[in-house]
Design an enzyme around this catalytic site. Structure first.
Site: not given
Ligand code: AP5
Ligand code: MG
Length: 220
Positions: A13, A88, A127, A160, A171
Protein backbone atom coordinates in the site's frame (compact mmCIF):
# COMPACT_ATOMS: atom_id res chain seq x y z
CA UNK A 1 -9.82 11.69 -6.76
CA UNK A 2 -10.23 10.74 -3.11
CA UNK A 3 -8.87 7.22 -2.72
CA UNK A 4 -8.58 4.58 -0.01
CA UNK A 5 -5.87 1.90 -0.28
CA UNK A 6 -6.89 -1.32 1.48
CA UNK A 7 -4.87 -4.50 1.80
CA UNK A 8 -3.07 -6.81 4.16
CA UNK A 9 0.21 -5.82 5.83
CA UNK A 10 3.13 -5.90 3.41
CA UNK A 11 1.01 -5.97 0.25
CA UNK A 12 2.57 -2.68 -0.88
CA UNK A 13 0.00 0.00 0.00
CA UNK A 14 2.70 2.47 1.04
CA UNK A 15 4.90 1.67 -1.97
CA UNK A 16 2.12 2.23 -4.52
CA UNK A 17 0.76 5.26 -2.64
CA UNK A 18 4.17 6.95 -2.56
CA UNK A 19 4.52 6.52 -6.32
CA UNK A 20 0.93 7.21 -7.36
CA UNK A 21 0.74 10.34 -5.21
CA UNK A 22 3.81 11.70 -7.02
CA UNK A 23 2.49 10.92 -10.47
CA UNK A 24 -0.94 12.43 -9.72
CA UNK A 25 0.34 15.23 -7.46
CA UNK A 26 -2.06 14.39 -4.64
CA UNK A 27 -0.96 13.82 -1.01
CA UNK A 28 -0.36 10.37 0.45
CA UNK A 29 -1.85 10.20 3.93
CA UNK A 30 -0.34 7.18 5.64
CA UNK A 31 -1.89 6.58 9.05
CA UNK A 32 1.15 4.53 10.08
CA UNK A 33 3.58 7.32 9.03
CA UNK A 34 1.48 9.93 10.90
CA UNK A 35 1.66 7.78 14.04
CA UNK A 36 5.38 7.08 13.63
CA UNK A 37 5.99 10.84 13.19
CA UNK A 38 4.30 11.41 16.57
CA UNK A 39 6.54 8.72 18.14
CA UNK A 40 9.62 10.57 16.83
CA UNK A 41 8.64 13.72 18.76
CA UNK A 42 9.15 11.78 22.04
CA UNK A 43 5.88 13.23 23.42
CA UNK A 44 3.84 11.40 26.08
CA UNK A 45 1.29 10.59 23.36
CA UNK A 46 4.13 9.29 21.17
CA UNK A 47 5.28 6.94 23.93
CA UNK A 48 1.77 5.52 24.31
CA UNK A 49 1.48 5.08 20.54
CA UNK A 50 4.86 3.29 20.33
CA UNK A 51 3.81 0.73 22.91
CA UNK A 52 0.60 -0.06 21.00
CA UNK A 53 2.11 -0.14 17.50
CA UNK A 54 5.20 -2.13 18.36
CA UNK A 55 3.03 -4.92 19.77
CA UNK A 56 1.07 -4.96 16.49
CA UNK A 57 -2.16 -3.58 17.96
CA UNK A 58 -4.37 -0.76 16.65
CA UNK A 59 -4.41 2.63 18.36
CA UNK A 60 -7.92 3.72 19.52
CA UNK A 61 -10.22 4.62 16.62
CA UNK A 62 -10.94 8.17 17.84
CA UNK A 63 -7.24 8.92 18.30
CA UNK A 64 -6.43 7.80 14.75
CA UNK A 65 -9.39 9.76 13.34
CA UNK A 66 -8.41 12.98 15.12
CA UNK A 67 -4.90 12.85 13.66
CA UNK A 68 -6.23 12.09 10.20
CA UNK A 69 -8.96 14.75 10.27
CA UNK A 70 -6.38 17.40 11.09
CA UNK A 71 -4.35 16.34 8.06
CA UNK A 72 -7.42 16.18 5.77
CA UNK A 73 -8.17 19.83 6.49
CA UNK A 74 -4.89 20.99 4.98
CA UNK A 75 -5.25 22.74 1.65
CA UNK A 76 -3.25 20.19 -0.38
CA UNK A 77 -6.08 17.65 0.17
CA UNK A 78 -8.49 19.77 -1.85
CA UNK A 79 -7.36 18.28 -5.19
CA UNK A 80 -7.62 14.71 -3.84
CA UNK A 81 -5.78 12.34 -1.52
CA UNK A 82 -4.77 8.74 -0.90
CA UNK A 83 -5.72 7.26 2.47
CA UNK A 84 -3.29 4.45 3.32
CA UNK A 85 -4.13 2.57 6.53
CA UNK A 86 -7.43 4.24 7.36
CA UNK A 87 -10.08 2.91 7.84
CA UNK A 88 -9.09 -0.44 9.39
CA UNK A 89 -12.44 -1.52 10.82
CA UNK A 90 -16.14 -0.80 10.32
CA UNK A 91 -16.27 1.74 13.14
CA UNK A 92 -13.44 3.72 11.49
CA UNK A 93 -15.25 3.51 8.13
CA UNK A 94 -18.32 5.09 9.75
CA UNK A 95 -16.23 7.73 11.52
CA UNK A 96 -14.48 8.53 8.25
CA UNK A 97 -17.74 8.95 6.38
CA UNK A 98 -19.01 11.40 9.02
CA UNK A 99 -15.73 13.27 9.07
CA UNK A 100 -15.66 13.60 5.26
CA UNK A 101 -19.29 14.75 5.34
CA UNK A 102 -18.29 17.53 7.74
CA UNK A 103 -15.48 18.52 5.37
CA UNK A 104 -17.73 18.36 2.29
CA UNK A 105 -15.76 15.44 0.78
CA UNK A 106 -16.42 11.81 -0.16
CA UNK A 107 -14.51 8.68 -1.15
CA UNK A 108 -14.41 8.08 -4.94
CA UNK A 109 -12.74 4.67 -5.03
CA UNK A 110 -11.39 2.01 -2.63
CA UNK A 111 -8.61 -0.19 -3.98
CA UNK A 112 -8.21 -3.64 -2.46
CA UNK A 113 -4.64 -4.85 -3.09
CA UNK A 114 -4.13 -8.58 -2.61
CA UNK A 115 -1.19 -11.02 -2.70
CA UNK A 116 -0.38 -14.45 -1.21
CA UNK A 117 0.72 -14.71 2.43
CA UNK A 118 4.11 -16.10 1.27
CA UNK A 119 4.66 -12.91 -0.76
CA UNK A 120 3.63 -10.72 2.19
CA UNK A 121 6.07 -12.43 4.56
CA UNK A 122 8.94 -12.03 2.07
CA UNK A 123 8.10 -8.35 1.60
CA UNK A 124 7.84 -7.57 5.33
CA UNK A 125 11.03 -9.50 6.08
CA UNK A 126 13.09 -7.45 3.63
CA UNK A 127 11.53 -4.01 4.17
CA UNK A 128 13.66 -1.01 5.10
CA UNK A 129 12.37 2.54 5.42
CA UNK A 130 14.02 5.98 5.48
CA UNK A 131 14.16 7.51 8.97
CA UNK A 132 13.69 10.98 7.52
CA UNK A 133 11.28 10.86 4.54
CA UNK A 134 9.72 7.37 5.09
CA UNK A 135 10.53 6.17 1.54
CA UNK A 136 10.13 2.40 1.41
CA UNK A 137 12.79 -0.06 0.16
CA UNK A 138 13.29 -3.82 0.03
CA UNK A 139 16.65 -5.59 0.31
CA UNK A 140 16.14 -7.58 -2.91
CA UNK A 141 12.95 -6.27 -4.62
CA UNK A 142 13.55 -2.52 -4.35
CA UNK A 143 17.06 -1.91 -2.96
CA UNK A 144 18.48 1.54 -2.30
CA UNK A 145 21.50 2.54 -4.42
CA UNK A 146 23.77 2.69 -1.36
CA UNK A 147 23.10 -0.01 1.23
CA UNK A 148 21.39 1.37 4.34
CA UNK A 149 21.00 4.92 2.93
CA UNK A 150 18.01 6.64 1.33
CA UNK A 151 18.33 7.51 -2.38
CA UNK A 152 16.44 10.78 -1.87
CA UNK A 153 18.12 12.35 1.17
CA UNK A 154 20.97 10.03 2.18
CA UNK A 155 19.43 9.46 5.64
CA UNK A 156 19.77 6.07 7.39
CA UNK A 157 17.26 3.31 6.66
CA UNK A 158 15.71 1.29 9.51
CA UNK A 159 13.56 -1.80 10.00
CA UNK A 160 10.20 -1.26 11.70
CA UNK A 161 9.78 -2.55 15.26
CA UNK A 162 6.45 -4.13 14.29
CA UNK A 163 8.06 -6.26 11.55
CA UNK A 164 9.11 -8.88 14.14
CA UNK A 165 7.35 -12.30 13.80
CA UNK A 166 5.09 -11.93 16.88
CA UNK A 167 3.88 -8.45 15.89
CA UNK A 168 3.36 -9.56 12.27
CA UNK A 169 1.13 -12.46 13.39
CA UNK A 170 -0.86 -10.07 15.60
CA UNK A 171 -1.27 -7.58 12.72
CA UNK A 172 -2.40 -10.36 10.31
CA UNK A 173 -4.96 -11.57 12.89
CA UNK A 174 -6.36 -8.06 13.35
CA UNK A 175 -6.58 -7.69 9.57
CA UNK A 176 -8.61 -10.92 9.23
CA UNK A 177 -10.92 -10.03 12.08
CA UNK A 178 -11.40 -6.27 11.69
CA UNK A 179 -10.15 -5.00 8.32
CA UNK A 180 -11.23 -7.72 5.87
CA UNK A 181 -14.97 -7.00 6.41
CA UNK A 182 -14.32 -3.60 4.80
CA UNK A 183 -13.95 -5.32 1.41
CA UNK A 184 -17.63 -6.34 1.39
CA UNK A 185 -18.63 -3.05 2.99
CA UNK A 186 -17.12 -1.02 0.13
CA UNK A 187 -18.17 -3.57 -2.51
CA UNK A 188 -21.79 -3.05 -1.46
CA UNK A 189 -21.33 0.69 -1.83
CA UNK A 190 -20.05 0.15 -5.38
CA UNK A 191 -16.68 1.70 -4.58
CA UNK A 192 -14.35 -1.33 -4.66
CA UNK A 193 -11.61 -1.99 -7.21
CA UNK A 194 -9.61 -5.27 -6.90
CA UNK A 195 -5.91 -5.11 -7.66
CA UNK A 196 -3.60 -8.12 -7.91
CA UNK A 197 -0.43 -7.00 -6.12
CA UNK A 198 1.44 -10.28 -6.66
CA UNK A 199 3.26 -8.59 -9.54
CA UNK A 200 6.16 -6.15 -9.78
CA UNK A 201 5.50 -2.60 -8.50
CA UNK A 202 5.80 -1.27 -12.07
CA UNK A 203 3.11 -3.63 -13.39
CA UNK A 204 0.81 -2.95 -10.42
CA UNK A 205 1.24 0.82 -10.85
CA UNK A 206 0.55 0.67 -14.59
CA UNK A 207 -2.64 -1.36 -14.07
CA UNK A 208 -3.71 0.91 -11.19
CA UNK A 209 -3.19 4.10 -13.24
CA UNK A 210 -5.15 2.67 -16.17
CA UNK A 211 -8.09 1.55 -14.02
CA UNK A 212 -8.22 4.82 -12.06
CA UNK A 213 -8.06 6.82 -15.27
CA UNK A 214 -11.16 4.94 -16.48
CA UNK A 215 -12.83 5.54 -13.11
CA UNK A 216 -12.03 9.25 -13.30
CA UNK A 217 -13.73 9.45 -16.72
CA UNK A 218 -16.84 7.72 -15.32
CA UNK A 219 -16.97 10.27 -12.50
CA UNK A 220 -16.76 13.28 -14.80
P1 AP5 B 1 4.82 -1.62 1.88
O1 AP5 B 1 4.45 -0.70 0.79
O2 AP5 B 1 5.61 -1.10 3.02
O3 AP5 B 1 3.53 -2.43 2.41
P2 AP5 B 1 2.23 -1.91 3.17
O4 AP5 B 1 1.06 -2.54 2.49
O5 AP5 B 1 2.24 -0.44 3.28
O6 AP5 B 1 2.40 -2.64 4.56
P3 AP5 B 1 2.48 -2.04 6.04
O7 AP5 B 1 3.25 -3.05 6.85
O8 AP5 B 1 2.96 -0.64 6.05
O9 AP5 B 1 1.00 -2.07 6.47
P4 AP5 B 1 0.51 -1.94 7.89
O10 AP5 B 1 -0.92 -1.75 7.68
O11 AP5 B 1 0.88 -3.06 8.75
O12 AP5 B 1 1.35 -0.72 8.53
P5 AP5 B 1 1.04 0.80 8.78
O13 AP5 B 1 2.30 1.53 8.77
O14 AP5 B 1 -0.06 1.25 7.91
O15 AP5 B 1 5.60 -2.85 1.19
C1 AP5 B 1 6.18 -3.88 1.96
C2 AP5 B 1 7.53 -4.29 1.36
O16 AP5 B 1 7.32 -4.94 0.12
C3 AP5 B 1 8.48 -3.14 1.09
O17 AP5 B 1 9.77 -3.54 1.42
C4 AP5 B 1 8.34 -2.89 -0.43
O18 AP5 B 1 9.53 -2.39 -0.95
C5 AP5 B 1 8.01 -4.27 -0.94
N1 AP5 B 1 7.08 -4.29 -2.06
C6 AP5 B 1 5.91 -3.60 -2.14
N2 AP5 B 1 5.26 -3.89 -3.28
C7 AP5 B 1 6.04 -4.79 -3.95
C8 AP5 B 1 5.89 -5.48 -5.20
N3 AP5 B 1 4.82 -5.32 -5.98
N4 AP5 B 1 6.88 -6.34 -5.55
C9 AP5 B 1 7.95 -6.52 -4.77
N5 AP5 B 1 8.15 -5.91 -3.59
C10 AP5 B 1 7.19 -5.05 -3.18
O19 AP5 B 1 0.49 0.75 10.28
C11 AP5 B 1 1.36 0.42 11.34
C12 AP5 B 1 0.61 0.39 12.65
O20 AP5 B 1 0.06 1.69 12.94
C13 AP5 B 1 -0.60 -0.54 12.75
O21 AP5 B 1 -0.23 -1.87 13.00
C14 AP5 B 1 -1.34 0.11 13.92
O22 AP5 B 1 -0.72 -0.17 15.14
C15 AP5 B 1 -1.16 1.60 13.64
N6 AP5 B 1 -2.24 2.09 12.77
C16 AP5 B 1 -2.13 2.46 11.48
N7 AP5 B 1 -3.31 2.82 10.99
C17 AP5 B 1 -4.21 2.70 12.01
C18 AP5 B 1 -5.59 2.92 12.14
N8 AP5 B 1 -6.34 3.31 11.11
N9 AP5 B 1 -6.18 2.69 13.34
C19 AP5 B 1 -5.47 2.27 14.39
N10 AP5 B 1 -4.14 2.03 14.34
C20 AP5 B 1 -3.51 2.24 13.16
MG1 MG C 1 2.58 0.94 4.83
Amino acid sequence: MNLVFLGKQGVGKGTYAQRYSKSEDIPHLSMGDLLRAEIKTDSELGKQIAEIINAGNLVPDEMALQMLEKRLQQSDCEKGFILDGFPRNLNQANLLEKSLDRLGKKIDCVIDFFASEKTLMERLGGRWQCKKCAKIYHTTNLPSKVEGKCDLDGADLYQRADDKPDAIQKRFAIYEEQTKPLIDYYKEKGLLLDMNADRTPEVVLKDLSKKLQEKKKQLQ
